[in-house]
Scaffold this active site. Sequence first.
Site, PDB file in Angstrom:
ATOM      1  N   HIS A 210      -6.104  -4.275 -64.349  1.00 54.57           N
ATOM      2  CA  HIS A 210      -5.386  -4.792 -62.976  1.00 54.57           C
ATOM      3  C   HIS A 210      -3.899  -5.370 -63.264  1.00 54.57           C
ATOM      4  O   HIS A 210      -3.206  -5.501 -62.402  1.00 54.57           O
ATOM      5  CB  HIS A 210      -6.324  -6.089 -62.580  1.00 54.57           C
ATOM      6  CG  HIS A 210      -6.292  -7.035 -63.143  1.00 54.57           C
ATOM      7  ND1 HIS A 210      -7.273  -7.786 -64.153  1.00 54.57           N
ATOM      8  CD2 HIS A 210      -5.339  -8.344 -63.301  1.00 54.57           C
ATOM      9  CE1 HIS A 210      -7.108  -8.941 -64.708  1.00 54.57           C
ATOM     10  NE2 HIS A 210      -5.740  -9.313 -64.200  1.00 54.57           N
ATOM     11  N   ASP A 243     -12.201  -3.190 -66.402  1.00 53.88           N
ATOM     12  CA  ASP A 243     -11.007  -3.850 -66.255  1.00 53.88           C
ATOM     13  C   ASP A 243     -10.374  -3.911 -67.825  1.00 53.88           C
ATOM     14  O   ASP A 243      -9.619  -4.899 -68.123  1.00 53.88           O
ATOM     15  CB  ASP A 243     -11.190  -5.155 -65.971  1.00 53.88           C
ATOM     16  CG  ASP A 243      -9.727  -5.924 -65.528  1.00 53.88           C
ATOM     17  OD1 ASP A 243      -9.045  -5.071 -65.171  1.00 53.88           O
ATOM     18  OD2 ASP A 243      -9.884  -7.278 -65.469  1.00 53.88           O
ATOM     19  N   SER A 325      -3.457 -12.698 -68.411  1.00 53.52           N
ATOM     20  CA  SER A 325      -4.484 -11.244 -68.331  1.00 53.52           C
ATOM     21  C   SER A 325      -4.058 -10.364 -69.356  1.00 53.52           C
ATOM     22  O   SER A 325      -2.831  -9.849 -69.372  1.00 53.52           O
ATOM     23  CB  SER A 325      -4.267 -10.705 -66.920  1.00 53.52           C
ATOM     24  OG  SER A 325      -5.077 -11.385 -65.868  1.00 53.52           O
TER      25      SER A 325
END
Length: 482
Positions: A210, A243, A325
């Site tokens: 992402h 992910d 992230s």
Amino acid sequence: MSTENEGTAVPPAPSAPPPPADAPAASAPQGAHPGSAPAAADPYGPPTAQAHHDAGAGESSSAPDPSWPPPPPPSTPAYGGDGGAGHGAAGHGGGWGAGWGTTHQQPAPKNGRGRGGLVAAVLVAALVAGGLGGGLGYTLARENDSGGSTTVSSSTSGGNVKRDPGTVAAVAAAALPSTVTIEAASSSGEGGTGTGFVFDKQGHIVTNNHVVADAVDGGNLSATFPNGKKYEAEVVGNAQGYDVAVIKLKNAPSDLKPLTLGNSDDVAVGDSTIAIGAPFGLSNTVTTGIISAKNRPVASSDGTGSKASYMSALQTDASINPGNSGGPLLDAQGNVIGINSAIQSTSNGGFGTGQAGSIGLGFAIPINQAKYVAQELIRTGKPVYAKIGASVSLEDTTNGAKITEQGVGGTEPVDPGGPADKAGLKPGDVITKLDDRVIDSGPTLIGEIWTHKPGDEVTITYERGGKEHTTELTLGSRVGDS
């Protein structure tokens, strides 16, 4: 558990402070909380039901949905895309059932002279103590004076600061040069910021899917090291379901130092953790904590509400915020044990910032799984998923993962000749354990299966007609996200 992936939108810089006023004023911030619940889909093949698009809204169904990857669980908030527009808030907001978290308002400070009086009292006390200390020092110096100087010089040095191996400072000093801040933007200019770390000497950087999703189809991608050197990059491969993504630096330097990968299977609850990332765009930020839990089932949305990622995550209380992230989660020796991917937050955009923030519930993809995925992406450019060949409900239950009565588009819920069929599983069976892992829902089963590789043999415990059974199953494989 539904959560939000972290974003990295950077709030506008504060304006210059106003000139002091005669009387200060104060206000109290407020927080809010989200909730989340899974839907139905096929974790190991096509999904079986459309998940909720927004927190607290949507409908679930046991019927599968023909799209792939599986939809997110109900009430899964979108993540801010590690940096603003694009994907949704970092981490994962939501929770089990009706959600967890409470609204709280801090009391406003009392008016009147409460604060000023306290400051004045402390100031007076300090002056009195200072006067007493000064007078006493002068008296002692005078009594000991033999005609020489009474001046006492302080040391000009506090001593050498020693940072032994294993200290947070030493681990951070060694790991920071191998972390990068990633900026990704689509062809239309939408995107955000995330983190990644050096995987090998050839210039491959591992991060979250992402983080770079906006730049997959013709966008712009760059990676900046702590020393300020910036490199253009390209996406080598991305796995939306896991992910995980791998990018490669263009004109990579020859002195890259890959971070050492640990063994996430050996991690224990209570172990120290160190997270590195760019929370809210603040690059090269280091935070610490412990492993709070292992094998935590987490599902996250991509912001569009149409796709979901599943993991059996490492939970940590190290502060992780939008922008962390893709960054490394390290152990006390500096080994990478996970990839920071998600957070549970009190609300979607809590604390008046427009984005979720850390409340001490962060989740990382175990590095053993991420390493396998990254190697496949580098080798073929496509992810490979393990599967059982059956459609399961993604409804939020605590009873197990139920094989649905109908498959995608009216197909068989159990693939004829597939792993589940060969193992004797049938529609209506409720899977309650995979090896020694308790399965309480479809998303949990997905996350556990994806910690394995195709060809692995697992023991399935299931209920049929009120009786418990076990069977051996050899996992199949599926290539790609579509």
